[in-house]
Design an enzyme around this catalytic site. Structure first.
Site, PDB file in Angstrom:
ATOM      1  N   MET A 100      46.975  42.087  45.324  1.00  0.00           N
ATOM      2  CA  MET A 100      46.471  43.263  46.020  1.00  0.00           C
ATOM      3  C   MET A 100      45.703  42.813  47.250  1.00  0.00           C
ATOM      4  SD  MET A 100      44.931  45.035  42.578  1.00  0.00           S
ATOM      5  CE  MET A 100      44.182  46.399  43.462  1.00  0.00           C
ATOM      6  N   ILE A 157      41.969  40.414  37.886  1.00  0.00           N
ATOM      7  CA  ILE A 157      41.420  39.128  38.304  1.00  0.00           C
ATOM      8  C   ILE A 157      40.690  39.273  39.633  1.00  0.00           C
ATOM      9  CG2 ILE A 157      41.980  36.725  38.873  1.00  0.00           C
ATOM     10  CD1 ILE A 157      44.570  37.130  37.232  1.00  0.00           C
ATOM     11  N   GLY A 187      40.410  44.392  46.689  1.00  0.00           N
ATOM     12  CA  GLY A 187      41.640  43.627  46.490  1.00  0.00           C
ATOM     13  C   GLY A 187      41.537  42.565  45.431  1.00  0.00           C
ATOM     14  N   SER A 188      42.592  41.840  45.210  1.00  0.00           N
ATOM     15  CA  SER A 188      42.694  40.686  44.324  1.00  0.00           C
ATOM     16  C   SER A 188      44.049  40.676  43.643  1.00  0.00           C
ATOM     17  CB  SER A 188      41.571  40.616  43.296  1.00  0.00           C
ATOM     18  OG  SER A 188      41.558  39.328  42.736  1.00  0.00           O
ATOM     19  N   ARG A 189      44.062  40.637  42.299  1.00  0.00           N
ATOM     20  CA  ARG A 189      45.329  40.389  41.614  1.00  0.00           C
ATOM     21  C   ARG A 189      45.313  40.989  40.210  1.00  0.00           C
ATOM     22  NH1 ARG A 189      47.835  34.313  40.961  1.00  0.00           N
ATOM     23  NH2 ARG A 189      48.679  34.507  38.879  1.00  0.00           N
TER      24      ARG A 189
END
Length: 219
Positions: A100, A157, A187-189
């Site tokens: 993301m 995550i 954001g991130s994952r």
């Protein structure tokens, strides 16, 4: 489009900072450098609008299908591979990871309906989200959903920028497909661990939409 509740505080703080800096600029700078005050205004306005966009919830037609797993997040598919899960299943799983970016919608949704049988927060590092070790070493929150004989793990995550994970699920809850699972700020994952042999309907580098794109087909 609406604004997610997780954004109210951040947007309020950003608006106060925007207002203070612009008042200061137009009172103390504009007399000598009016062009600079307008430049500051435009830059700060762009930053404020960007922060507001982090928390947007666009109007969408969701995909519902008891035989499908729906993508839990917006972003790009960056991993499709078999791995050994050391947290919950203790065996081989098929991992699909969605990265993301700050420009993506940040709400996370349940890929399927079912019962929450595991929900655990883990402290950790803040490696960049695409780092191979981010799945096991970064700050994260894991949830296992079960429907019949099917169990999947969804892992939020944190990354180098995203340092605030919100998760709404607790063991024993019965949840519906596409309801909100949580939120990752900035954001991130998201990793999804599936039974080996599951038919994956997405491909590497594909852009996906949470609640809309079919991730996989259940056996």
């Amino acid at each position: 489009m609406t604004i997610h509740k997780e954004g109210y505080k951040s947007i309020a703080i950003a608006t106060l900072i925007f207002s203070f800096l612009n008042v200061f600029s137009f009172f103390f700078i504009s007399a000598s450098f009016p062009w600079l005050s307008w430049l500051i205004f435009m830059v700060l306005l762009g930053l404020l609008l960007f922060i507001i966009s982090f928390f947007r919830i666009p109007n969408r037609v969701m995909t519902f299908d008891d035989n499908k797993l729906i993508c839990p997040a917006d972003g790009k598919v960056v991993v499709i591979e078999e791995m050994t899960d050391i947290e919950y299943f203790k065996d081989k799983r098929l991992q699909v990871s969605i990265f993301m970016s700050p420009a993506n919608v940040h709400v996370n949704r349940n890929p399927m309906s079912g019962e929450v049988i595991y929900s655990q927060y883990h402290k950790g590092k803040f490696l960049v989200a695409w780092h191979p070790k981010s799945s096991t070493e970064n700050e994260r929150h894991s949830v296992v959903l079960q429907k019949g004989d099917t169990k999947i793990l969804v892992k939020q995550i944190a990354g180098a920028v995203a340092k605030r994970i919100v998760n709404y699920l607790q063991p024993g809850m019965n949840v519906m497909q596409n309801e909100e699972l949580g939120f990752i700020k900035f954001g991130s994952r998201v990793d999804i661990l599936l039974p080996v042999g599951t038919k994956v309907n997405v491909s590497l580098n594909q852009a996906v939409k949470g609640g809309v794109t079919v991730l996989a087909t259940l056996s």
